[in-house]
Design a protein around this motif. Structure first.
Motif, short mmCIF file in Angstrom:
data_model
loop_
_atom_site.label_atom_id
_atom_site.label_comp_id
_atom_site.label_asym_id
_atom_site.label_seq_id
_atom_site.Cartn_x
_atom_site.Cartn_y
_atom_site.Cartn_z
N ASP A 54 0.86 -1.19 0.00
CA ASP A 54 0.00 0.00 0.00
C ASP A 54 0.89 1.23 0.00
N LEU A 55 0.90 1.93 -1.11
CA LEU A 55 1.68 3.16 -1.26
C LEU A 55 0.76 4.34 -1.53
N THR A 56 -0.49 4.25 -1.07
CA THR A 56 -1.46 5.31 -1.31
C THR A 56 -1.16 6.57 -0.51
N ALA A 57 -0.39 6.45 0.55
CA ALA A 57 -0.06 7.63 1.38
C ALA A 57 1.29 8.23 1.00
N VAL A 58 1.85 7.80 -0.12
CA VAL A 58 3.09 8.40 -0.62
C VAL A 58 2.70 9.53 -1.55
N GLU A 59 2.97 10.75 -1.11
CA GLU A 59 2.48 11.93 -1.83
C GLU A 59 3.39 12.35 -2.99
N VAL A 60 4.67 12.06 -2.88
CA VAL A 60 5.62 12.50 -3.90
C VAL A 60 6.05 11.29 -4.73
N ALA A 61 5.86 11.39 -6.02
CA ALA A 61 6.26 10.31 -6.91
C ALA A 61 7.72 10.50 -7.31
N SER A 62 8.52 9.49 -7.06
CA SER A 62 9.92 9.55 -7.47
C SER A 62 10.39 8.17 -7.89
N SER A 63 11.46 8.16 -8.64
CA SER A 63 12.02 6.87 -9.05
C SER A 63 12.54 6.10 -7.84
N ALA A 64 12.84 6.80 -6.76
CA ALA A 64 13.30 6.12 -5.53
C ALA A 64 12.21 5.20 -5.00
N VAL A 65 10.97 5.65 -5.04
CA VAL A 65 9.86 4.83 -4.56
C VAL A 65 9.67 3.63 -5.48
N LEU A 88 -1.50 2.23 -5.25
CA LEU A 88 -0.61 3.37 -5.48
C LEU A 88 -1.36 4.69 -5.33
N SER A 89 -0.63 5.71 -4.90
CA SER A 89 -1.19 7.06 -4.94
C SER A 89 -1.29 7.47 -6.41
N ARG A 90 -2.10 8.46 -6.69
CA ARG A 90 -2.25 8.91 -8.08
C ARG A 90 -0.92 9.35 -8.68
N PRO A 91 -0.08 10.14 -7.96
CA PRO A 91 1.21 10.52 -8.55
C PRO A 91 2.09 9.30 -8.87
N LEU A 92 2.07 8.30 -8.01
CA LEU A 92 2.87 7.09 -8.28
C LEU A 92 2.31 6.32 -9.47
N ARG A 93 1.00 6.28 -9.58
CA ARG A 93 0.39 5.58 -10.71
C ARG A 93 0.78 6.25 -12.03
N ARG A 94 0.77 7.60 -12.04
CA ARG A 94 1.18 8.31 -13.25
C ARG A 94 2.63 7.98 -13.59
N LEU A 95 3.50 7.98 -12.58
CA LEU A 95 4.90 7.66 -12.82
C LEU A 95 5.06 6.23 -13.32
N MET A 96 4.30 5.31 -12.75
CA MET A 96 4.33 3.91 -13.17
C MET A 96 3.90 3.80 -14.64
N ASP A 97 2.89 4.56 -15.02
CA ASP A 97 2.44 4.54 -16.41
C ASP A 97 3.50 5.11 -17.36
N ILE A 98 4.12 6.21 -16.96
CA ILE A 98 5.16 6.84 -17.79
C ILE A 98 6.34 5.91 -18.00
N THR A 99 6.76 5.23 -16.93
CA THR A 99 7.92 4.35 -17.00
C THR A 99 7.59 2.97 -17.55
N GLU A 100 6.30 2.69 -17.73
CA GLU A 100 5.84 1.40 -18.24
C GLU A 100 6.32 0.22 -17.40
N LEU A 101 6.37 0.42 -16.07
CA LEU A 101 6.80 -0.64 -15.17
C LEU A 101 5.63 -1.50 -14.67
N GLY A 102 4.42 -1.10 -14.96
CA GLY A 102 3.25 -1.84 -14.50
C GLY A 102 3.30 -3.34 -14.78
N PRO A 103 3.69 -3.76 -15.98
CA PRO A 103 3.73 -5.19 -16.28
C PRO A 103 4.71 -5.98 -15.40
#
Length: 121
Positions: A54-65, A88-103
């Motif tokens: 559960d990373l829904t309370a992570v407010e800042v999306a970064s590659s570190a997360v 995922l928090s919304r910012p993390l989900r956007r970053l996951m989509d951009i990096t295509e790491l979801g799969p």
């Protein structure tokens, strides 16, 4: 609830018995300790245990997360655990989509924080 790591910038705890939960600013300073504490906890679980992240309370999306998340995924695979859900928090989900790491997430379900409405056009 079991607290695994407490820092000024982030905490890691286990909730509901099997959900690794990060709260706070998981950034480059806290990523190493978060990854290590989570990996240690995952390694102590019996094989075939179902776990969730559960990373829904992570407010800042970064590659570190994302790095922390990938370390934990490798640990799940190494110890023959089952990753049931990644929230995922919304910012993390956007970053996951951009990096295509979801799969790379072997979870049955990957979701965004439920209390956030989609952005209006």
């Amino acid at each position: 609830m079991s607290l695994l790591l407490e820092r000024e910038d982030a905490t890691l705890e286990v909730v509901e018995g099997n959900v690794l939960t990060i709260r706070g600013e998981a950034d480059f300073d806290s990523a190493g300790p978060l990854a290590q504490a989570g990996r240690h906890w995952l390694g102590a679980q019996p094989a075939e245990t179902q776990v969730s992240f559960d990373l829904t309370a992570v407010e800042v999306a970064s590659s570190a997360v994302l790095s922390v998340l990938l370390v934990w995924v490798r640990s799940v695979q190494k110890h023959s655990l089952h990753l049931e859900r990644v929230a995922l928090s919304r910012p993390l989900r956007r970053l996951m989509d951009i990096t295509e790491l979801g799969p790379l997430l072997p979870a049955r379900e990957t979701t965004c924080r439920e209390d956030e409405a989609p952005a209006s056009p």
